[in-house]
Motif scaffolding. Structure first.
Motif, PDB file in Angstrom:
ATOM      1  N   ILE A 286       0.841  -1.210   0.000  1.00 35.38           N
ATOM      2  CA  ILE A 286       0.000   0.000   0.000  1.00 35.38           C
ATOM      3  C   ILE A 286       0.870   1.252   0.000  1.00 35.38           C
ATOM      4  O   ILE A 286       0.420   2.322  -0.341  1.00 35.38           O
ATOM      5  N   GLN A 287       2.096   1.131   0.426  1.00 36.87           N
ATOM      6  CA  GLN A 287       3.092   2.221   0.545  1.00 36.87           C
ATOM      7  C   GLN A 287       2.741   3.212   1.661  1.00 36.87           C
ATOM      8  O   GLN A 287       3.602   3.618   2.408  1.00 36.87           O
ATOM      9  N   HIS A 288       1.474   3.609   1.772  1.00 35.35           N
ATOM     10  CA  HIS A 288       1.106   4.538   2.841  1.00 35.35           C
ATOM     11  C   HIS A 288      -0.393   4.468   3.054  1.00 35.35           C
ATOM     12  O   HIS A 288      -1.114   3.854   2.252  1.00 35.35           O
ATOM     13  N   ALA A 289      -0.851   5.098   4.152  1.00 38.05           N
ATOM     14  CA  ALA A 289      -2.293   5.120   4.385  1.00 38.05           C
ATOM     15  C   ALA A 289      -2.828   6.543   4.427  1.00 38.05           C
ATOM     16  O   ALA A 289      -4.042   6.739   4.464  1.00 38.05           O
ATOM     17  N   SER A 290      -1.949   7.520   4.441  1.00 41.90           N
ATOM     18  CA  SER A 290      -2.419   8.910   4.446  1.00 41.90           C
ATOM     19  C   SER A 290      -2.738   9.320   3.008  1.00 41.90           C
ATOM     20  O   SER A 290      -1.868   9.234   2.134  1.00 41.90           O
ATOM     21  N   PRO A 291      -3.974   9.772   2.737  1.00 42.94           N
ATOM     22  CA  PRO A 291      -4.319  10.184   1.366  1.00 42.94           C
ATOM     23  C   PRO A 291      -3.368  11.257   0.842  1.00 42.94           C
ATOM     24  O   PRO A 291      -3.017  11.250  -0.333  1.00 42.94           O
ATOM     25  N   ASP A 292      -2.914  12.147   1.742  1.00 43.32           N
ATOM     26  CA  ASP A 292      -2.012  13.209   1.281  1.00 43.32           C
ATOM     27  C   ASP A 292      -0.694  12.626   0.783  1.00 43.32           C
ATOM     28  O   ASP A 292      -0.167  13.037  -0.244  1.00 43.32           O
ATOM     29  N   VAL A 293      -0.168  11.682   1.546  1.00 42.20           N
ATOM     30  CA  VAL A 293       1.102  11.094   1.112  1.00 42.20           C
ATOM     31  C   VAL A 293       0.885  10.276  -0.168  1.00 42.20           C
ATOM     32  O   VAL A 293       1.703  10.332  -1.091  1.00 42.20           O
ATOM     33  N   LEU A 294      -0.213   9.547  -0.236  1.00 41.39           N
ATOM     34  CA  LEU A 294      -0.472   8.758  -1.456  1.00 41.39           C
ATOM     35  C   LEU A 294      -0.556   9.671  -2.672  1.00 41.39           C
ATOM     36  O   LEU A 294      -0.042   9.332  -3.743  1.00 41.39           O
ATOM     37  N   ARG A 295      -1.165  10.832  -2.507  1.00 40.06           N
ATOM     38  CA  ARG A 295      -1.233  11.783  -3.637  1.00 40.06           C
ATOM     39  C   ARG A 295       0.160  12.281  -3.988  1.00 40.06           C
ATOM     40  O   ARG A 295       0.532  12.343  -5.153  1.00 40.06           O
ATOM     41  N   LEU A 296       0.935  12.620  -2.954  1.00 44.24           N
ATOM     42  CA  LEU A 296       2.305  13.075  -3.226  1.00 44.24           C
ATOM     43  C   LEU A 296       3.106  11.985  -3.943  1.00 44.24           C
ATOM     44  O   LEU A 296       3.961  12.259  -4.769  1.00 44.24           O
ATOM     45  N   MET A 297       2.802  10.754  -3.612  1.00 45.63           N
ATOM     46  CA  MET A 297       3.516   9.622  -4.230  1.00 45.63           C
ATOM     47  C   MET A 297       3.022   9.318  -5.644  1.00 45.63           C
ATOM     48  O   MET A 297       3.479   8.361  -6.256  1.00 45.63           O
ATOM     49  N   VAL A 328       8.267   4.906   4.478  1.00 50.03           N
ATOM     50  CA  VAL A 328       8.166   6.028   5.426  1.00 50.03           C
ATOM     51  C   VAL A 328       9.234   7.066   5.101  1.00 50.03           C
ATOM     52  O   VAL A 328      10.248   6.772   4.477  1.00 50.03           O
ATOM     53  N   GLY A 329       8.954   8.305   5.528  1.00 50.54           N
ATOM     54  CA  GLY A 329       9.926   9.377   5.310  1.00 50.54           C
ATOM     55  C   GLY A 329       9.862   9.953   3.909  1.00 50.54           C
ATOM     56  O   GLY A 329      10.816  10.583   3.444  1.00 50.54           O
ATOM     57  N   PHE A 330       8.734   9.759   3.213  1.00 50.02           N
ATOM     58  CA  PHE A 330       8.579  10.346   1.873  1.00 50.02           C
ATOM     59  C   PHE A 330       8.524  11.872   2.029  1.00 50.02           C
ATOM     60  O   PHE A 330       7.958  12.368   3.016  1.00 50.02           O
ATOM     61  N   PRO A 331       9.111  12.632   1.076  1.00 55.40           N
ATOM     62  CA  PRO A 331       9.092  14.096   1.217  1.00 55.40           C
ATOM     63  C   PRO A 331       7.670  14.603   1.449  1.00 55.40           C
ATOM     64  O   PRO A 331       6.741  14.228   0.733  1.00 55.40           O
ATOM     65  N   GLY A 332       7.520  15.453   2.450  1.00 48.45           N
ATOM     66  CA  GLY A 332       6.205  16.022   2.747  1.00 48.45           C
ATOM     67  C   GLY A 332       5.441  15.234   3.795  1.00 48.45           C
ATOM     68  O   GLY A 332       4.378  15.675   4.249  1.00 48.45           O
ATOM     69  N   GLU A 333       5.953  14.062   4.207  1.00 45.39           N
ATOM     70  CA  GLU A 333       5.249  13.261   5.232  1.00 45.39           C
ATOM     71  C   GLU A 333       5.438  13.960   6.590  1.00 45.39           C
ATOM     72  O   GLU A 333       6.552  14.023   7.115  1.00 45.39           O
ATOM     73  N   THR A 334       4.361  14.462   7.132  1.00 45.57           N
ATOM     74  CA  THR A 334       4.440  15.128   8.439  1.00 45.57           C
ATOM     75  C   THR A 334       4.267  14.090   9.546  1.00 45.57           C
ATOM     76  O   THR A 334       3.893  12.936   9.278  1.00 45.57           O
ATOM     77  N   ASP A 335       4.463  14.545  10.789  1.00 46.89           N
ATOM     78  CA  ASP A 335       4.241  13.645  11.932  1.00 46.89           C
ATOM     79  C   ASP A 335       2.814  13.108  11.902  1.00 46.89           C
ATOM     80  O   ASP A 335       2.576  11.915  12.113  1.00 46.89           O
ATOM     81  N   ALA A 336       1.869  14.004  11.627  1.00 49.85           N
ATOM     82  CA  ALA A 336       0.453  13.598  11.652  1.00 49.85           C
ATOM     83  C   ALA A 336       0.176  12.554  10.559  1.00 49.85           C
ATOM     84  O   ALA A 336      -0.577  11.596  10.785  1.00 49.85           O
TER      85      ALA A 336
END
Ligand code: SF4
Length: 467
Positions: A286-297, A328-336
Motif C-alpha cells: 500500500i506504501q502509505h495510508a495517508s491520502p495526502d502522502v499517497l497523492r504526493l507519491m 516512510v519518510g517520503f518528502p512532505g510526510e508530516t508527523d500527523a
C-alpha cells in the motif's frame, strides 16, 4: 537469437544472483541460454572461466551491494592472474549497467563485459567474448558493452523454463515485465520500461513444464501482477490466467506476489476464493495510508482503495493472509501523516508488513521534491512502525496455536531428531514471512511433500508445528 553451435565449449560460468526474484528469473533466462550454447553454469567462483554478476539498482543499498559483489569478482580475477592461473572474466548484467553503464566501468575497470536487461539472449556471445578478453590479459581492448540504449522493451522466455535457480521445490513464474504505473519514488519504470505481459499460452506451458519437473509451488511475479493482460489483445485479466493455471493437472499450489491495490478487483478475489490451487495470500504494497502522502507519491488511484481493501479481501476470501509494504519518510510526510499510517497498520493488523525508508532516486519525480524528512526522523518512524507490527505478529502467531495448515516440505533436518523446514500457505518463499518447523514426520517424508500439520508454537517470526 542463434549462436554458433557450442560457442561455450564447456567453459565454466559462476552465477552471482542479487536483487529480487524478478532478477533471479532473468538470471535463469541467461543460465538457460548459456547451457544451450555449451557452457557449464553454476560452478563455484574459484573454478570459473567467467563470473557473471546479475545486479539490482533499485535503491542505493542495492547498488552498494552490487558494487561490492563486482569488486569481489574483480579481486578473484586479479588474484588468479597474480598466481599465473587463467583469470576468470567478469561480466556484469542486469539493472546496474542498464541504469549506470558508465559508472560500472569507471568504478570497476577490470570488468570485461556489461550486459543490459534487453540483451539477455546475447549472453552466450558476450560471455564467450569476455572470456577471450580476459585470457588476452594485457591487451587494452575496451570492455564489451552489450547494453541497449533507452527504456527496456523486450520480454524473454527461458529456453529451458524448468531449469530454475530457486533452492526448494518452488519456482517463480514471471508473467510480465515493466510497469504501467509511475509512482513518484520508483525508478523501475525508467529501467524496466512499460508493462509487457507474457501471453497466457506461453505462461501455461511454462507452468506445466515446471510442475512436471517437480515444482510444487508457482510464485507468480511481475512488477505488478494485478496489471497482467492489460496490454494483450482482448485485455484478459489476472483472474482469467489464474483460472487456466488452476485447471492444470498435478499436485502444486500457486501464490501471487506483488500486486498494486488498484488491481485488487472483486473478480480477482472471488477467483482466488473459488480456486483449488491459488492460495489465499495477497501481497499488496500500500506504501502509505495517508491520502495526502499517497497523492504526493502519485498513487491517487489507491486513495479510495486502501482504507477498505483488507476488509474486502477478508470478507470475500476466507482465511486470507495479507502482506503489505510501506514507505516512510517520503518528502512532505508530516508527523500527523505518519501517525495516520501507524494507526492504520495497528488497526488493520496485516499478517505481514515490511517497511522501507525513502531513498531519493535519480531520475524519479521524488528526487527533487521539497520538504525532505530528516533521515533520523525517517528512521525513527520506521522503527516505530516495525515495533507496532512485531506486536501484531506476536498476537497473530499466538492465535494460530492449535489450528491446522498444510506445509510444503522444503528441507530435511540436518541431524536426526531435528524438525523439517517448510512453508504453509501463509509464508512466501525466501524467508520473507518466516518458515514452519515441522516435528514428528515419518522417515518416508520427502522434499516437495504436502503434509497436514497442527501449529503448536512459534518463535519471533517462525512457526512450529506437529504432524
Ligand atoms: S507500481 Fe511498483 S514498480 Fe510500478 S511504479 Fe509503482 S512502485 Fe514502481
Amino acid at each position: 537469437m542463434k549462436h554458433p553451435a557450442n560457442i561455450g565449449r564447456g567453459a565454466k560460468v559462476a552465477l552471482v544472483s542479487l536483487g529480487c526474484p524478478k532478477n533471479l528469473v532473468d538470471l535463469q533466462v541467461v543460465a538457460s541460454a548459456l547451457r544451450g550454447a555449451g557452457f557449464d553454469v553454476g560452478v563455484p567462483e574459484d573454478a570459473a572461466d567467467a563470473i557473471l554478476v546479475n545486479t539490482c539498482a533499485f535503491i542505493e543499498s542495492a547498488r552498494e551491494e552490487a558494487l561490492d559483489a563486482i569488486e569481489e569478482a574483480c579481486s578473484r580475477k586479479a588474484e588468479a592472474a597474480g598466481r599465473g592461473r587463467g583469470a576468470p572474466a567478469v561480466v556484469v548484467a542486469g539493472c546496474l549497467p542498464q541504469r549506470y553503464r558508465g559508472k560500472v566501468l569507471e568504478a570497476c575497470p577490470e570488468v570485461d563485459a556489461i550486459l543490459g536487461v534487453d540483451d539477455l539472449d546475447r549472453a552466450p556471445e558476450i560471455v564467450r567474448a569476455a572470456i577471450d578478453r580476459a585470457a588476452a590479459a594485457g591487451a587494452a581492448a575496451p570492455a564489451i558493452d552489450a547494453v541497449a540504449r533507452g527504456r527496456s522493451t523486450r520480454l524473454f522466455t527461458a529456453r529451458e523454463p524448468w531449469f530454475v535457480l530457486t533452492p526448494g521445490p518452488y519456482a517463480y513464474l514471471k508473467i510480465g515485465e515493466g510497469c504501467r504505473h509511475a509512482c513518484a519514488f520508483c525508478a523501475i519504470p525508467g529501467i524496466r520500461g512499460r508493462l509487457r505481459s507474457r501471453p497466457a499460452a506461453n505462461l501455461v506451458a511454462e507452468a506445466r513444464a515446471l510442475v512436471s519437473h517437480g515444482i510444487r509451488e508457482l510464485d507468480v511475479i511481475a512488477q505488478d501482477v494485478m496489471s497482467w493482460g492489460r496490454d494483450l489483445p482482448g485485455r484478459p485479466g489476472l483472474a482469467s490466467l489464474l483460472r487456466e493455471l488452476d485447471a492444470l493437472p498435478g499436485e502444486f499450489r500457486v501464490r501471487l506476489l506483488y500486486g498494486h491495490p488498484a488491481g485488487c478487483t472483486d473478480e480477482l478475489l472471488d477467483t482466488v476464493a473459488a480456486s483449488r490451487r491459488v492460495v489465499p495470500y495477497f501481497d499488496i504494497p500500500i506504501q502509505h495510508a495517508s491520502p495526502d502522502v499517497l497523492r504526493l507519491m502519485d498513487r491517487r488511484d489507491t486513495v479510495a482503495e486502501v482504507p477498505r481493501m483488507v476488509e474486502r479481501i477478508r470478507e470475500r476470501v476466507p482465511g486470507a493472509v495479507v502482506r503489505t509494504t510501506c514507505l516512510v519518510g517520503f518528502p512532505g510526510e508530516t508527523d500527523a501523516m505518519f501517525e495516520e499510517l501507524l494507526a492504520f497498520a495497528k488497526a488493520t493488523k496485516f499478517d505481514h508488513l515490511g517497511a522501507f525508508v525513502f531513498s531519493p532516486e535519480e531520475g524519479t519525480k521524488a528526487f527533487s521534491m521539497p520538504d525532505p524528512v530528516p533521515a533520523r526522523v525517517a528512521r525513527a518512524r520506521h522503527r516505530r512502525l516495525m515495533k507496532a507490527q512485531a506486536a501484531v505478529v506476536a498476537q497473530k502467531l499466538d492465535a494460530l496455536a492449535g489450528t491446522e495448515a498444510t506445509v510444503l516440505l522444503e528441507s530435511p533436518p540436518a541431524r536426526r531428531g531435528e524438525p523439517w523446514t517448510g512453508r504453509t500457505e501463509r509464508q512466501a518463499p525466501d524467508d520473507i514471512d518466516g518458515v514452519t518447523f515441522v516435528r514428528g514426520l515419518p522417515a518416508t517424508a520427502r522434499v516437495g511433500d504436502f503434509v497436514r500439520v497442527r501449529y503448536v508454537g512459534h518463535t519471533d517470526y517462525d512457526l512450529v508445528a506437529e504432524i
